[in-house]
Design an enzyme around this catalytic site. Structure first.
Site, PDB file in Angstrom:
ATOM      1  N   ASP A   1      43.160  20.970  14.198  1.00 19.91           N
ATOM      2  CA  ASP A   1      44.189  21.837  14.765  1.00 19.91           C
ATOM      3  C   ASP A   1      45.124  20.958  15.597  1.00 19.91           C
ATOM      4  O   ASP A   1      44.799  20.550  16.716  1.00 19.91           O
ATOM      5  CB  ASP A   1      43.561  22.929  15.633  1.00 19.91           C
ATOM      6  CG  ASP A   1      42.863  24.006  14.804  1.00 19.91           C
ATOM      7  OD1 ASP A   1      42.390  23.693  13.695  1.00 19.91           O
ATOM      8  OD2 ASP A   1      42.763  25.153  15.286  1.00 19.91           O
TER       9      ASP A   1
ATOM     10  N   LYS B   1      49.501  27.909  13.051  1.00 22.55           N
ATOM     11  CA  LYS B   1      48.768  28.577  14.125  1.00 22.55           C
ATOM     12  C   LYS B   1      49.731  28.868  15.272  1.00 22.55           C
ATOM     13  O   LYS B   1      50.583  28.044  15.598  1.00 22.55           O
ATOM     14  CB  LYS B   1      47.624  27.662  14.572  1.00 22.55           C
ATOM     15  CG  LYS B   1      46.823  28.134  15.774  1.00 22.55           C
ATOM     16  CD  LYS B   1      45.710  27.126  16.077  1.00 22.55           C
ATOM     17  CE  LYS B   1      44.991  27.441  17.372  1.00 22.55           C
ATOM     18  NZ  LYS B   1      43.939  26.441  17.684  1.00 22.55           N
TER      19      LYS B   1
ATOM     20  N   LYS C   1      46.923  31.362  11.541  1.00 21.55           N
ATOM     21  CA  LYS C   1      45.896  31.523  12.567  1.00 21.55           C
ATOM     22  C   LYS C   1      46.530  32.042  13.856  1.00 21.55           C
ATOM     23  O   LYS C   1      47.052  31.270  14.646  1.00 21.55           O
ATOM     24  CB  LYS C   1      45.174  30.196  12.827  1.00 21.55           C
ATOM     25  CG  LYS C   1      44.080  30.280  13.886  1.00 21.55           C
ATOM     26  CD  LYS C   1      43.346  28.948  14.023  1.00 21.55           C
ATOM     27  CE  LYS C   1      42.372  28.956  15.186  1.00 21.55           C
ATOM     28  NZ  LYS C   1      41.643  27.659  15.318  1.00 21.55           N
TER      29      LYS C   1
END
Length: 241
Positions: free
Chosen positions: A95, A159, A191
């Site tokens: 991430d 995300k 996300k």
């Protein structure tokens, strides 16, 4: 209960607290598998990846970690080096915080260098999830633009947030990101992360995904919730007689 089971399978169970310890990560990993099924992944600081790998061996739960986190300001070579160590330690998913301050300053070169540097070493079936930090962007137009930049440079997921900013996931930002995914023609996931604590919160975002991408699109391969407390809310529903 059907909604709760669906949400459970999409959770990236997260502990990115500043005081996190090995024991905290072990406890997190124990929570990742439940009588109703497992979460999609656990997300921990890079230094805890080996602990999570050992705890979750054989469970099918993926190991996610964060890089360039939370500020997005680290030098490119440092971000790439941290990513390489995490992959060597067994991380399945990276991430990455997009350098959003550089983006806001008009420095596309830096943004693209970080994205390309990390993408070059994250090979499938590992995933690169790019954190846009949407709450720090000035408009939904910027959210759309930066999502497109991340997708063009190889993001497997986009995300919303680190969870460390004042504004985390919002339905408005998620819709714009979903529309960018739909327009890209690439198999990119999303996300929503930060501030998602209840089944009702989660379903707001799943309904958005169903609306923009279709009813069968949101699976663990395409949709995740970044959350620490959402699992408790889901289990409260599933534990009801």
């Amino acid at each position: 209960m059907t909604d709760a089971r669906r949400i459970l399978s999409l959770i990236d169970l997260t502990d990115l607290g500043e005081s996190c310890t090995d024991d905290d990560v072990k406890s997190l990993c124990e929570r990742a598998t439940t009588p109703y099924g497992s979460v999609a992944a656990v997300c921990v600081w890079p230094r805890f990846v080996p602990v999570a790998v050992a705890q979750l061996a054989g469970t099918g739960v993926r190991i996610a970690t964060v890089v360039n986190f939370p500020t997005g300001d680290e030098p490119t070579d440092q971000v790439v080096a941290t990513t390489r160590r995490a992959l060597d330690d067994g991380a399945d998913e990276i991430d990455l915080v997009l350098p959003y301050r550089a983006y806001l300053a008009g420095d596309r070169v830096r943004v693209e260098a970080v994205l390309d540097g990390v993408r070059s070493i994250v090979e499938l079936p590992r995933h690169l999830k790019v954190i846009l930090e949407t709450g720090e962007l000035a408009s939904l137009e910027q959210v759309s633009d930066v999502a497109r930049v991340a997708i063009v440079h190889g993001a497997d997921f986009v995300k919303t947030s680190t969870g460390k900013s004042k504004v985390s996931a919002t339905p408005e930002a998620v819709r714009v990101m979903l529309e960018a995914i739909a327009a890209s023609g690439r198999p990119v996931g999303i996300k929503p992360s930060g501030g998602i604590r209840t089944v009702a919160d989660a379903m707001t975002y799943l309904h958005l995904a169903d609306d923009v991408m279709g009813a069968n699109w949101a699976t663990p391969a395409t949709f995740r919730f970044g959350a620490s407390g959402l699992l408790d809310a889901v289990l409260e529903v599933l534990d009801q007689p």
